[in-house]
Design an enzyme around this catalytic site. Structure first.
Site, PDB file in Angstrom:
ATOM      1  N   ARG A 130       0.888  -1.175   0.000  1.00  0.00           N
ATOM      2  CA  ARG A 130       0.000   0.000   0.000  1.00  0.00           C
ATOM      3  C   ARG A 130       0.920   1.216   0.000  1.00  0.00           C
ATOM      4  O   ARG A 130       1.540   1.533   1.023  1.00  0.00           O
ATOM      5  CB  ARG A 130      -0.890  -0.037   1.242  1.00  0.00           C
TER       6      ARG A 130
ATOM      7  N   HIS B  80      -6.824   1.309  -7.083  1.00  0.00           N
ATOM      8  CA  HIS B  80      -7.198   0.562  -5.875  1.00  0.00           C
ATOM      9  C   HIS B  80      -7.987  -0.675  -6.317  1.00  0.00           C
ATOM     10  O   HIS B  80      -9.193  -0.791  -6.061  1.00  0.00           O
ATOM     11  CB  HIS B  80      -8.033   1.441  -4.958  1.00  0.00           C
TER      12      HIS B  80
ATOM     13  N   GLN C 175     -10.302  -2.863  -3.852  1.00  0.00           N
ATOM     14  CA  GLN C 175     -11.568  -2.251  -3.476  1.00  0.00           C
ATOM     15  C   GLN C 175     -12.637  -2.535  -4.519  1.00  0.00           C
ATOM     16  O   GLN C 175     -13.778  -2.873  -4.196  1.00  0.00           O
ATOM     17  CB  GLN C 175     -11.403  -0.739  -3.304  1.00  0.00           C
TER      18      GLN C 175
ATOM     19  N   ASP D 184     -16.554   8.594  -3.007  1.00  0.00           N
ATOM     20  CA  ASP D 184     -15.375   8.302  -2.184  1.00  0.00           C
ATOM     21  C   ASP D 184     -14.951   9.607  -1.527  1.00  0.00           C
ATOM     22  O   ASP D 184     -15.570  10.660  -1.752  1.00  0.00           O
ATOM     23  CB  ASP D 184     -14.267   7.722  -3.085  1.00  0.00           C
TER      24      ASP D 184
ATOM     25  N   CYS E 283     -16.228   3.315  -0.377  1.00  0.00           N
ATOM     26  CA  CYS E 283     -15.154   2.425   0.079  1.00  0.00           C
ATOM     27  C   CYS E 283     -14.724   2.683   1.517  1.00  0.00           C
ATOM     28  O   CYS E 283     -13.993   1.862   2.088  1.00  0.00           O
ATOM     29  CB  CYS E 283     -13.961   2.498  -0.869  1.00  0.00           C
TER      30      CYS E 283
ATOM     31  N   ARG F  13     -14.283  -6.936   1.235  1.00  0.00           N
ATOM     32  CA  ARG F  13     -12.852  -6.711   1.036  1.00  0.00           C
ATOM     33  C   ARG F  13     -12.060  -7.956   1.451  1.00  0.00           C
ATOM     34  O   ARG F  13     -11.055  -8.324   0.844  1.00  0.00           O
ATOM     35  CB  ARG F  13     -12.382  -5.501   1.867  1.00  0.00           C
TER      36      ARG F  13
END
Length: 354
Positions: free
Chosen positions: A141, A168, A171, A263, A303, A330
């Site tokens: 990440r 991402h 996600q 988001d 998310c 997830r």
């Protein structure tokens, strides 16, 4: 039953037939799709075909059904370890990866920049090579997507994007599993994005058309998605026969939508832009007024973490909101990625209709 089988057989003394039976028990029959992901990297969904994306959603459904609903024990990661490199803080990515990998019998190793010399006293090249000799995969990440590109060149094990400034993918796989569970299929759904042209949107744009989903995007002027990604998305839309709209009007984008998505407006590293961004995104909050323009079966995704200015409480906590199912998924989708990239296991659940 699995515990008894493992104690009954001696691994070193299994007959050829017994080994075949054990492999069938763990790995199942070959999948009904000609998909082979073992050894691959996952940096962006752009690199995955329609069948490969469907396979990952199918795999996640299979693992969720067998482990959560049937209570089966599937130590598919037994004897394997995972290096988790986190330059950014995280709740869902960290917890889903650690608990998911451990649930499969593996050993996750959480590493921050305070734990290892990532790109400081030790180069990314050296880090990738060292971790390749000690672990079976790396989930990273990071701030810069180029760091992931470098790691894939130097590592000899799969590299998985846990989030970067560009994409991402984990996600969005969870989003697709959530929508598949709710609607019973993805093909023909209209997904509307209202918000920033960020990494989450980029991952949707790199994949939605492949699954037959129409995409409607509303961003403020100056916060549009990357031009290069937009051009690729336009090509995908033509190739897969889907519709694509880009606008600055949230209500226009919401018109006829099955799925409303937003988001954060201020990602990690953009805190100094907060005042400017809050001003630019005025009118972009998703409310029940927004939902009036959507289809009657509309749902909402985010998310997380969520700020009230992005979506009000009435929508966020409504029956149409799938955010907590989305968050749980997830875990099942990261498990699906790990199993697909590191093992020969094939889904046992009947292939869904996408």
């Amino acid at each position: 039953m699995l515990f008894n089988l493992r104690n009954f057989f001696s691994i070193t003394n299994l007959s050829k037939n017994s080994k075949h039976l054990m492999r069938h028990f763990w790995c199942g029959q070959p999948a009904q799709m000609n998909v082979h992901l073992k050894g691959r990297d996952l940096l962006t969904l752009q690199n995955y075909t329609a069948d490969e994306l469907k396979y990952l959603v199918w795999m996640a459904s299979d693992l969720k059904q067998r482990i959560k609903h049937k209570g089966e024990y599937l130590p598919l990661m037994q004897g394997k370890s995972l290096a988790m490199i986190f330059e950014k803080r995280s709740t869902r990515t960290r917890l889903s990866t650690e608990t998911g990998f451990a649930l499969l019998g593996g050993h996750p190793c959480f590493l921050t920049t305070q734990d290892i010399h990532l790109g400081t006293n030790e180069s990314l090249t050296d880090t990738a090579r060292v971790l390749s000799s000690m672990t079976n995969a790396i989930l990273a990440r990071v701030y810069k997507h180029t760091d992931l590109d470098l790691m894939t060149k130097e590592a000899t094990i799969p590299i998985i994007n846990g989030l970067s400034d560009s994409y991402h993918p984990l996600q969005i796989l969870a989003d697709y599993l959530t929508l598949q569970e709710h609607y019973g299929g993805l093909n023909g759904l209209t997904v509307t994005w209202i918000g920033d042209g960020n990494n989450v949107l980029n991952s949707i744009m790199m994949s939605a058309a492949k699954l037959g989903m129409h995409l409607r995007i509303a961003t403020p002027k100056g916060f549009e998605p990357d031009f290069r990604i937009t051009k690729i998305t336009e090509q995908y839309s033509k190739e897969y026969g889907t519709k694509l709209l880009l606008t600055t009007d949230p209500l226009e984008a919401a018109n006829g939508a099955n799925v409303l998505v937003t988001d954060t407006w201020i990602s990690m590293g953009q805190e100094e832009e907060k005042k400017e961004r809050l001003k630019a995104f005025q009118g972009y909050q998703i409310t029940m007024q927004t939902a009036k323009s959507a289809a009657s079966n509309w749902t909402f995704l985010h998310c997380l973490p969520r700020k009230p200015e992005e979506v009000d409480d009435e929508v966020f906590y409504s029956p149409q909101s799938l955010v907590f199912q989305e968050a749980e998924n997830r875990k099942w989708t990261i498990m699906a990625v790990m199993v697909s990239l590191l093992t020969d296991y094939s889904p046992q659940l009947q292939k869904p209709t996408f």
